[in-house]
Design a protein around this motif. Sequence first.
Motif, PDB file in Angstrom:
ATOM      1  N   LEU A 238       0.836  -1.201   0.000  1.00 28.53           N
ATOM      2  CA  LEU A 238       0.000   0.000   0.000  1.00 28.53           C
ATOM      3  C   LEU A 238       0.871   1.252   0.000  1.00 28.53           C
ATOM      4  CD1 LEU A 238      -2.896   1.195   0.254  1.00 28.53           C
ATOM      5  CD2 LEU A 238      -2.547   1.130   2.741  1.00 28.53           C
ATOM      6  N   ARG A 239       1.856   1.299   0.861  1.00 25.21           N
ATOM      7  CA  ARG A 239       2.735   2.464   0.996  1.00 25.21           C
ATOM      8  C   ARG A 239       3.505   2.751  -0.288  1.00 25.21           C
ATOM      9  NH1 ARG A 239       7.816   4.085   1.642  1.00 25.21           N
ATOM     10  NH2 ARG A 239       8.209   5.792   3.061  1.00 25.21           N
ATOM     11  N   ASP A 240       3.965   1.710  -0.936  1.00 20.70           N
ATOM     12  CA  ASP A 240       4.780   1.906  -2.141  1.00 20.70           C
ATOM     13  C   ASP A 240       3.966   2.317  -3.355  1.00 20.70           C
ATOM     14  OD1 ASP A 240       6.956   1.255  -0.616  1.00 20.70           O
ATOM     15  OD2 ASP A 240       7.192  -0.765  -1.444  1.00 20.70           O
ATOM     16  N   SER A 241       2.648   2.117  -3.316  1.00 22.48           N
ATOM     17  CA  SER A 241       1.855   2.375  -4.517  1.00 22.48           C
ATOM     18  C   SER A 241       0.783   3.452  -4.366  1.00 22.48           C
ATOM     19  CB  SER A 241       1.183   1.079  -4.976  1.00 22.48           C
ATOM     20  OG  SER A 241       0.281   0.607  -3.984  1.00 22.48           O
ATOM     21  N   HIS A 242       0.380   3.777  -3.160  1.00 23.50           N
ATOM     22  CA  HIS A 242      -0.746   4.698  -2.986  1.00 23.50           C
ATOM     23  C   HIS A 242      -0.256   6.150  -2.899  1.00 23.50           C
ATOM     24  CE1 HIS A 242      -4.450   6.453  -1.579  1.00 23.50           C
ATOM     25  NE2 HIS A 242      -5.044   5.318  -1.899  1.00 23.50           N
ATOM     26  N   PRO A 243      -0.925   7.054  -3.631  1.00 16.52           N
ATOM     27  CA  PRO A 243      -0.515   8.459  -3.621  1.00 16.52           C
ATOM     28  C   PRO A 243      -0.633   9.144  -2.253  1.00 16.52           C
ATOM     29  CG  PRO A 243      -2.490   8.151  -4.984  1.00 16.52           C
ATOM     30  CD  PRO A 243      -2.028   6.792  -4.559  1.00 16.52           C
ATOM     31  N   ALA A 244      -1.428   8.613  -1.344  1.00 18.39           N
ATOM     32  CA  ALA A 244      -1.552   9.218  -0.019  1.00 18.39           C
ATOM     33  C   ALA A 244      -0.215   9.221   0.727  1.00 18.39           C
ATOM     34  CB  ALA A 244      -2.604   8.482   0.809  1.00 18.39           C
ATOM     35  N   PHE A 245       0.705   8.362   0.317  1.00 20.34           N
ATOM     36  CA  PHE A 245       2.005   8.252   0.989  1.00 20.34           C
ATOM     37  C   PHE A 245       3.106   9.045   0.290  1.00 20.34           C
ATOM     38  CE2 PHE A 245      -0.324   4.520   2.320  1.00 20.34           C
ATOM     39  CZ  PHE A 245      -0.028   4.426   3.666  1.00 20.34           C
ATOM     40  N   ALA A 246       2.786   9.773  -0.759  1.00 22.20           N
ATOM     41  CA  ALA A 246       3.804  10.471  -1.550  1.00 22.20           C
ATOM     42  C   ALA A 246       4.647  11.408  -0.681  1.00 22.20           C
ATOM     43  CB  ALA A 246       3.160  11.226  -2.706  1.00 22.20           C
ATOM     44  N   GLU A 247       4.001  12.201   0.138  1.00 22.24           N
ATOM     45  CA  GLU A 247       4.743  13.147   0.983  1.00 22.24           C
ATOM     46  C   GLU A 247       5.593  12.403   2.016  1.00 22.24           C
ATOM     47  OE1 GLU A 247       3.878  16.773   4.112  1.00 22.24           O
ATOM     48  OE2 GLU A 247       2.378  16.343   2.568  1.00 22.24           O
ATOM     49  N   ALA A 248       5.029  11.373   2.633  1.00 20.94           N
ATOM     50  CA  ALA A 248       5.776  10.593   3.623  1.00 20.94           C
ATOM     51  C   ALA A 248       7.011   9.967   2.978  1.00 20.94           C
ATOM     52  CB  ALA A 248       4.885   9.511   4.230  1.00 20.94           C
ATOM     53  N   ARG A 249       6.828   9.384   1.787  1.00 13.18           N
ATOM     54  CA  ARG A 249       7.984   8.775   1.094  1.00 13.18           C
ATOM     55  C   ARG A 249       9.034   9.832   0.783  1.00 13.18           C
ATOM     56  NH1 ARG A 249       3.798   6.062  -1.861  1.00 13.18           N
ATOM     57  NH2 ARG A 249       4.136   7.536  -3.556  1.00 13.18           N
ATOM     58  N   ALA A 250       8.612  11.004   0.305  1.00 10.53           N
ATOM     59  CA  ALA A 250       9.548  12.076  -0.058  1.00 10.53           C
ATOM     60  C   ALA A 250      10.342  12.574   1.151  1.00 10.53           C
ATOM     61  CB  ALA A 250       8.792  13.231  -0.715  1.00 10.53           C
ATOM     62  N   GLU A 251       9.706  12.557   2.328  1.00 11.97           N
ATOM     63  CA  GLU A 251      10.361  13.023   3.549  1.00 11.97           C
ATOM     64  C   GLU A 251      11.149  11.929   4.265  1.00 11.97           C
ATOM     65  OE1 GLU A 251       7.380  14.864   5.968  1.00 11.97           O
ATOM     66  OE2 GLU A 251       7.028  16.466   4.508  1.00 11.97           O
ATOM     67  N   GLY A 252      11.063  10.699   3.753  1.00 16.51           N
ATOM     68  CA  GLY A 252      11.751   9.590   4.398  1.00 16.51           C
ATOM     69  C   GLY A 252      11.014   9.050   5.601  1.00 16.51           C
ATOM     70  N   ASP A 253       9.715   9.390   5.715  1.00 19.79           N
ATOM     71  CA  ASP A 253       8.905   8.875   6.816  1.00 19.79           C
ATOM     72  C   ASP A 253       8.324   7.516   6.440  1.00 19.79           C
ATOM     73  OD1 ASP A 253       9.387  11.149   8.289  1.00 19.79           O
ATOM     74  OD2 ASP A 253       7.477  12.103   7.788  1.00 19.79           O
ATOM     75  N   VAL A 254       8.033   6.725   7.446  1.00 16.32           N
ATOM     76  CA  VAL A 254       7.461   5.402   7.231  1.00 16.32           C
ATOM     77  C   VAL A 254       6.018   5.504   6.739  1.00 16.32           C
ATOM     78  CG1 VAL A 254       6.860   3.218   8.350  1.00 16.32           C
ATOM     79  CG2 VAL A 254       9.005   4.374   8.935  1.00 16.32           C
ATOM     80  N   GLY A 255       5.253   6.446   7.307  1.00 10.22           N
ATOM     81  CA  GLY A 255       3.853   6.597   6.903  1.00 10.22           C
ATOM     82  C   GLY A 255       2.892   5.859   7.812  1.00 10.22           C
ATOM     83  N   ILE A 256       3.294   5.709   9.087  1.00 12.39           N
ATOM     84  CA  ILE A 256       2.398   5.097  10.063  1.00 12.39           C
ATOM     85  C   ILE A 256       2.218   6.069  11.210  1.00 12.39           C
ATOM     86  CG2 ILE A 256       2.844   2.695   9.512  1.00 12.39           C
ATOM     87  CD1 ILE A 256       4.861   2.604  11.813  1.00 12.39           C
ATOM     88  N   PRO A 257       1.088   6.062  11.833  1.00 13.43           N
ATOM     89  CA  PRO A 257      -0.080   5.253  11.506  1.00 13.43           C
ATOM     90  C   PRO A 257      -0.758   5.765  10.238  1.00 13.43           C
ATOM     91  CG  PRO A 257      -0.610   6.753  13.296  1.00 13.43           C
ATOM     92  CD  PRO A 257       0.851   6.917  13.013  1.00 13.43           C
ATOM     93  N   CYS A 258      -1.425   4.848   9.581  1.00 11.08           N
ATOM     94  CA  CYS A 258      -2.243   5.217   8.425  1.00 11.08           C
ATOM     95  C   CYS A 258      -3.627   4.625   8.639  1.00 11.08           C
ATOM     96  CB  CYS A 258      -1.626   4.753   7.123  1.00 11.08           C
ATOM     97  SG  CYS A 258      -1.801   3.013   6.771  1.00 11.08           S
ATOM     98  N   TYR A 259      -4.569   5.156   7.909  1.00  9.15           N
ATOM     99  CA  TYR A 259      -5.962   4.743   8.074  1.00  9.15           C
ATOM    100  C   TYR A 259      -6.540   4.417   6.711  1.00  9.15           C
ATOM    101  CZ  TYR A 259      -4.954   7.316  12.324  1.00  9.15           C
ATOM    102  OH  TYR A 259      -4.361   7.766  13.466  1.00  9.15           O
ATOM    103  N   VAL A 260      -7.163   3.246   6.596  1.00 10.20           N
ATOM    104  CA  VAL A 260      -7.870   2.855   5.382  1.00 10.20           C
ATOM    105  C   VAL A 260      -9.345   2.822   5.746  1.00 10.20           C
ATOM    106  CG1 VAL A 260      -8.155   1.106   3.594  1.00 10.20           C
ATOM    107  CG2 VAL A 260      -5.886   1.489   4.613  1.00 10.20           C
ATOM    108  N   LEU A 261     -10.106   3.708   5.127  1.00 16.64           N
ATOM    109  CA  LEU A 261     -11.526   3.817   5.431  1.00 16.64           C
ATOM    110  C   LEU A 261     -12.319   2.751   4.673  1.00 16.64           C
ATOM    111  CD1 LEU A 261     -10.165   6.511   6.174  1.00 16.64           C
ATOM    112  CD2 LEU A 261     -12.309   7.625   5.655  1.00 16.64           C
TER     113      LEU A 261
END
Length: 91
Positions: A38-61
Amino acid sequence: MKTCPYCEYVERQGAGDSRFRLIDIGSHVMNLKEFLDLRDSHPAFAEARAEGDVGIPCYVLEDGTVTLSSADVGLEPMPDGPACSIDGKGC
């Protein structure tokens, strides 16, 4: 993830609340793989990936929307503190 201060903060708020299903991505490799896909493919994580953040916690509605904002799901955001970063600068 038990070692993430943000995740523990969210877990305390969501525990026992039937609106949430809490998944610890560190508890089983299957959970981790599902999160990484999910993290590697979903655009919601673009900023987290760019900043080197893991992207947790995340929420899938229920409708499939993905957000990294606790406020978006009715939880209190964690006060400013260390972020979990891949580069090791955070938690």
